[in-house]
Write a protein that holds these residues in place. Structure first.
Motif, PDB file in Angstrom:
ATOM      1  N   MET A  19     -29.077  -5.924  38.732  1.00 32.44           N
ATOM      2  CA  MET A  19     -28.585  -6.584  39.939  1.00 32.44           C
ATOM      3  C   MET A  19     -27.104  -6.936  39.806  1.00 32.44           C
ATOM      4  O   MET A  19     -26.332  -6.788  40.755  1.00 32.44           O
ATOM      5  CB  MET A  19     -29.411  -7.832  40.240  1.00 32.44           C
ATOM      6  N   ASN A  20     -26.696  -7.405  38.602  1.00 36.55           N
ATOM      7  CA  ASN A  20     -25.286  -7.735  38.374  1.00 36.55           C
ATOM      8  C   ASN A  20     -24.412  -6.498  38.496  1.00 36.55           C
ATOM      9  O   ASN A  20     -23.317  -6.560  39.060  1.00 36.55           O
ATOM     10  CB  ASN A  20     -25.097  -8.397  37.014  1.00 36.55           C
ATOM     11  N   GLU A  21     -24.875  -5.357  37.961  1.00 34.55           N
ATOM     12  CA  GLU A  21     -24.104  -4.108  38.061  1.00 34.55           C
ATOM     13  C   GLU A  21     -23.961  -3.675  39.518  1.00 34.55           C
ATOM     14  O   GLU A  21     -22.879  -3.257  39.950  1.00 34.55           O
ATOM     15  CB  GLU A  21     -24.788  -2.998  37.263  1.00 34.55           C
ATOM     16  N   ILE A  22     -25.032  -3.769  40.281  1.00 32.08           N
ATOM     17  CA  ILE A  22     -24.987  -3.388  41.699  1.00 32.08           C
ATOM     18  C   ILE A  22     -24.035  -4.307  42.460  1.00 32.08           C
ATOM     19  O   ILE A  22     -23.210  -3.858  43.258  1.00 32.08           O
ATOM     20  CB  ILE A  22     -26.398  -3.414  42.319  1.00 32.08           C
TER      21      ILE A  22
ATOM     22  N   ASP B  54     -22.676   5.871  50.352  1.00 30.62           N
ATOM     23  CA  ASP B  54     -23.930   6.046  51.115  1.00 30.62           C
ATOM     24  C   ASP B  54     -25.041   6.656  50.292  1.00 30.62           C
ATOM     25  O   ASP B  54     -26.188   6.419  50.532  1.00 30.62           O
ATOM     26  CB  ASP B  54     -23.674   6.930  52.345  1.00 30.62           C
ATOM     27  N   SER B  55     -24.698   7.482  49.294  1.00 27.14           N
ATOM     28  CA  SER B  55     -25.751   8.166  48.549  1.00 27.14           C
ATOM     29  C   SER B  55     -26.041   7.523  47.210  1.00 27.14           C
ATOM     30  O   SER B  55     -26.976   7.919  46.536  1.00 27.14           O
ATOM     31  CB  SER B  55     -25.345   9.638  48.321  1.00 27.14           C
ATOM     32  N   GLU B  56     -25.271   6.543  46.797  1.00 25.04           N
ATOM     33  CA  GLU B  56     -25.475   5.925  45.495  1.00 25.04           C
ATOM     34  C   GLU B  56     -26.518   4.816  45.560  1.00 25.04           C
ATOM     35  O   GLU B  56     -26.565   4.053  46.514  1.00 25.04           O
ATOM     36  CB  GLU B  56     -24.165   5.319  44.973  1.00 25.04           C
ATOM     37  N   GLY B  57     -27.315   4.724  44.539  1.00 23.40           N
ATOM     38  CA  GLY B  57     -28.203   3.601  44.346  1.00 23.40           C
ATOM     39  C   GLY B  57     -29.414   3.532  45.238  1.00 23.40           C
ATOM     40  O   GLY B  57     -30.163   2.585  45.180  1.00 23.40           O
TER      41      GLY B  57
ATOM     42  N   ILE C 146     -29.057  -2.642  52.104  1.00 22.38           N
ATOM     43  CA  ILE C 146     -30.365  -3.047  51.590  1.00 22.38           C
ATOM     44  C   ILE C 146     -31.091  -1.805  51.104  1.00 22.38           C
ATOM     45  O   ILE C 146     -31.219  -0.825  51.833  1.00 22.38           O
ATOM     46  CB  ILE C 146     -31.191  -3.746  52.683  1.00 22.38           C
ATOM     47  N   TRP C 147     -31.543  -1.861  49.846  1.00 19.13           N
ATOM     48  CA  TRP C 147     -32.310  -0.752  49.283  1.00 19.13           C
ATOM     49  C   TRP C 147     -33.702  -1.241  48.947  1.00 19.13           C
ATOM     50  O   TRP C 147     -33.901  -2.370  48.547  1.00 19.13           O
ATOM     51  CB  TRP C 147     -31.671  -0.251  47.983  1.00 19.13           C
ATOM     52  N   VAL C 148     -34.642  -0.344  49.097  1.00 21.74           N
ATOM     53  CA  VAL C 148     -36.013  -0.639  48.701  1.00 21.74           C
ATOM     54  C   VAL C 148     -36.265   0.146  47.428  1.00 21.74           C
ATOM     55  O   VAL C 148     -36.072   1.359  47.391  1.00 21.74           O
ATOM     56  CB  VAL C 148     -37.015  -0.218  49.805  1.00 21.74           C
ATOM     57  N   THR C 149     -36.664  -0.565  46.382  1.00 21.81           N
ATOM     58  CA  THR C 149     -36.932   0.113  45.118  1.00 21.81           C
ATOM     59  C   THR C 149     -38.405  -0.004  44.790  1.00 21.81           C
ATOM     60  O   THR C 149     -39.060  -0.968  45.180  1.00 21.81           O
ATOM     61  CB  THR C 149     -36.110  -0.494  43.962  1.00 21.81           C
TER      62      THR C 149
END
Length: 132
Positions: free
Chosen positions: A113-116, A127-130, A101-104
């Protein structure tokens, strides 16, 4: 036994008493006796179909079946999820997918969202991407 009466002003069923049903036998009622859900119209009872339309408004049978209130259902789901995570920690089960879960600070587009999602399914999220 639970009883719901059709309220013409609201165009919806509202909880009612058996006394109300006795006082107005010409109304439309839903009755739940144990696991049985019945429709009572003009004093005649019959099993409720999966979908019932009253005054042009459709109602699903499951609305009147014995279901937990939303808060209790969420608590039950949370307890199940907690037990699954504890079992996973003991290596008893393996969840099919872990979702980080990321907070943007900026809204994501559908394309983002489709790419993620595609990267997650492909196992390309580290761990460090996105992370924002």
């Amino acid at each position: 036994m639970r009883v719901w009466a059709f309220d013409e002003n609201r165009a919806d069923f509202v909880e009612a008493s058996t006394e109300r049903m006795s006082a107005d036998p010409t109304g439309c009622y839903i009755i739940r006796r144990g696991d049985d859900v019945l429709v009572c119209e003009h004093g005649q009872e019959r099993p409720m179909p999966e979908r019932l339309t009253v005054a042009g408004v459709p109602f699903d049978r499951e609305q009147f079946e014995d279901t937990l209130p939303l808060r209790a259902e969420m608590e039950q789901d949370g307890q199940w999820a907690r037990a699954q995570l504890q079992a996973r920690d003991r290596s008893e089960v393996s969840l099919p997918l872990e979702l980080p879960i990321w907070v943007t600070k900026t809204p994501l587009s559908i394309e983002d969202m489709n790419e993620i999602a595609a990267a997650g399914w492909a196992g390309k999220l580290g761990d460090s991407e996105g992370k924002a």
